[in-house]
Write a protein that holds these residues in place. Structure first.
Motif, PDB file in Angstrom:
ATOM      1  N   THR A   1      69.042  80.647  36.069  1.00 34.74           N
ATOM      2  CA  THR A   1      68.681  80.891  34.668  1.00 34.74           C
ATOM      3  C   THR A   1      68.962  79.670  33.787  1.00 34.74           C
ATOM      4  N   ARG A   2      69.944  78.881  34.155  1.00 39.49           N
ATOM      5  CA  ARG A   2      70.252  77.671  33.369  1.00 39.49           C
ATOM      6  C   ARG A   2      69.047  76.728  33.374  1.00 39.49           C
ATOM      7  N   SER A   3      68.487  76.467  34.556  1.00 42.21           N
ATOM      8  CA  SER A   3      67.313  75.586  34.641  1.00 42.21           C
ATOM      9  C   SER A   3      66.120  76.190  33.916  1.00 42.21           C
ATOM     10  N   TYR A   4      65.953  77.504  34.036  1.00 44.33           N
ATOM     11  CA  TYR A   4      64.840  78.177  33.372  1.00 44.33           C
ATOM     12  C   TYR A   4      64.903  77.946  31.866  1.00 44.33           C
ATOM     13  N   TRP A   5      66.065  78.169  31.262  1.00 43.73           N
ATOM     14  CA  TRP A   5      66.184  78.015  29.814  1.00 43.73           C
ATOM     15  C   TRP A   5      66.112  76.565  29.393  1.00 43.73           C
ATOM     16  N   GLU A   6      66.588  75.657  30.243  1.00 40.69           N
ATOM     17  CA  GLU A   6      66.460  74.243  29.906  1.00 40.69           C
ATOM     18  C   GLU A   6      64.986  73.850  29.823  1.00 40.69           C
ATOM     19  N   ARG A   7      64.161  74.383  30.710  1.00 44.67           N
ATOM     20  CA  ARG A   7      62.722  74.104  30.657  1.00 44.67           C
ATOM     21  C   ARG A   7      62.085  74.771  29.433  1.00 44.67           C
TER      22      ARG A   7
ATOM     23  N   GLY B   1      63.591  82.196  18.808  1.00 49.17           N
ATOM     24  CA  GLY B   1      64.549  82.738  17.855  1.00 49.17           C
ATOM     25  C   GLY B   1      65.310  83.954  18.319  1.00 49.17           C
ATOM     26  N   TRP B   2      64.892  84.570  19.398  1.00 50.92           N
ATOM     27  CA  TRP B   2      65.509  85.799  19.867  1.00 50.92           C
ATOM     28  C   TRP B   2      66.605  85.547  20.909  1.00 50.92           C
ATOM     29  N   LEU B   3      67.006  84.305  21.118  1.00 47.95           N
ATOM     30  CA  LEU B   3      67.999  83.983  22.144  1.00 47.95           C
ATOM     31  C   LEU B   3      69.384  84.474  21.754  1.00 47.95           C
ATOM     32  N   ASN B   4      70.212  84.768  22.767  1.00 47.22           N
ATOM     33  CA  ASN B   4      71.601  85.094  22.463  1.00 47.22           C
ATOM     34  C   ASN B   4      72.350  83.815  22.086  1.00 47.22           C
ATOM     35  N   ARG B   5      73.546  83.952  21.602  1.00 46.48           N
ATOM     36  CA  ARG B   5      74.281  82.823  21.044  1.00 46.48           C
ATOM     37  C   ARG B   5      74.524  81.710  22.059  1.00 46.48           C
ATOM     38  N   GLY B   6      74.962  82.041  23.268  1.00 46.65           N
ATOM     39  CA  GLY B   6      75.245  81.031  24.281  1.00 46.65           C
ATOM     40  C   GLY B   6      74.006  80.258  24.680  1.00 46.65           C
TER      41      GLY B   6
ATOM     42  N   ASP C   1      69.852  74.326  21.578  1.00 46.13           N
ATOM     43  CA  ASP C   1      70.050  73.377  20.476  1.00 46.13           C
ATOM     44  C   ASP C   1      70.478  72.007  21.003  1.00 46.13           C
ATOM     45  N   ARG C   2      71.368  71.989  22.010  1.00 46.19           N
ATOM     46  CA  ARG C   2      71.803  70.726  22.610  1.00 46.19           C
ATOM     47  C   ARG C   2      70.625  70.002  23.264  1.00 46.19           C
ATOM     48  N   ILE C   3      69.802  70.748  23.986  1.00 45.59           N
ATOM     49  CA  ILE C   3      68.647  70.149  24.651  1.00 45.59           C
ATOM     50  C   ILE C   3      67.661  69.620  23.623  1.00 45.59           C
ATOM     51  N   ARG C   4      67.374  70.411  22.608  1.00 40.90           N
ATOM     52  CA  ARG C   4      66.393  70.006  21.594  1.00 40.90           C
ATOM     53  C   ARG C   4      66.856  68.801  20.778  1.00 40.90           C
ATOM     54  N   SER C   5      68.146  68.561  20.710  1.00 39.86           N
ATOM     55  CA  SER C   5      68.620  67.381  19.989  1.00 39.86           C
ATOM     56  C   SER C   5      68.370  66.102  20.782  1.00 39.86           C
ATOM     57  N   HIS C   6      67.954  66.233  22.050  1.00 34.87           N
ATOM     58  CA  HIS C   6      67.696  65.063  22.892  1.00 34.87           C
ATOM     59  C   HIS C   6      66.270  65.024  23.426  1.00 34.87           C
ATOM     60  N   LEU C   7      65.342  65.680  22.737  1.00 34.38           N
ATOM     61  CA  LEU C   7      63.946  65.620  23.163  1.00 34.38           C
ATOM     62  C   LEU C   7      63.335  64.290  22.762  1.00 34.38           C
ATOM     63  N   ARG C   8      62.351  63.881  23.511  1.00 30.49           N
ATOM     64  CA  ARG C   8      61.634  62.651  23.163  1.00 30.49           C
ATOM     65  C   ARG C   8      60.919  62.877  21.826  1.00 30.49           C
ATOM     66  N   PRO C   9      60.786  61.848  21.007  1.00 31.06           N
ATOM     67  CA  PRO C   9      60.113  62.017  19.710  1.00 31.06           C
ATOM     68  C   PRO C   9      58.654  62.408  19.896  1.00 31.06           C
TER      69      PRO C   9
END
Length: 124
Positions: free
Chosen positions: A62-68, A96-101, A107-115
């Motif tokens: 599930t970690r890889s799934y959500w990262e994608r 927007g419907w994600l749980n907090r974790g 949010d961490r992943i999206r802060s490092h997306l390519r422009p």
């Protein structure tokens, strides 16, 4: 550009489209691309990679799934009835419907997306 020129680059298969009397709106989903943060010491890289893989294995993938999913974006193209491009826009997928974790991971992943490289300035 015409729809045929754009589909020659992106492919004719869109994820969804909507026909209106003003023209057609076509939507494509794509991966924005993750640019990982720089690590200070390259000696930690193998350990960090093993740790991430262990977390992914422990979460049954599930970690890889959500990262994608957190890297996905929506490209929306609007064509007039003659098939000429009249507007374009890109945005990150709504999760927007994600749980907090999971939201913190996203949010961490999206802060490092390519422009984004889409120039959405109006050219009329």
């Amino acid at each position: 550009m015409t729809r045929a020129e754009i589909e020659a680059r992106l492919g004719p298969e869109a994820d969804s489209s909507e026909l209106t009397e003003d023209g057609t709106t076509v939507r494509y989903y794509f991966d924005r691309g993750y640019h990982p943060p720089a690590h200070d010491n390259p000696l930690w890289w193998p350990l960090a990679a093993a740790g991430w893989e262990a977390m992914n294995l422990g979460s049954l993938g599930t970690r890889s799934y959500w990262e994608r999913q957190c890297q996905r974006a929506l490209l929306e193209l609007r064509y007039d009835p003659a098939g000429q491009l009249v507007g374009a826009g890109a945005q990150l997928s709504d999760l927007g419907w994600l749980n907090r974790g999971t939201q913190e991971i996203c949010d961490r992943i999206r802060s490092h997306l390519r422009p984004a490289t889409l120039d959405i300035k109006s050219k009329q």
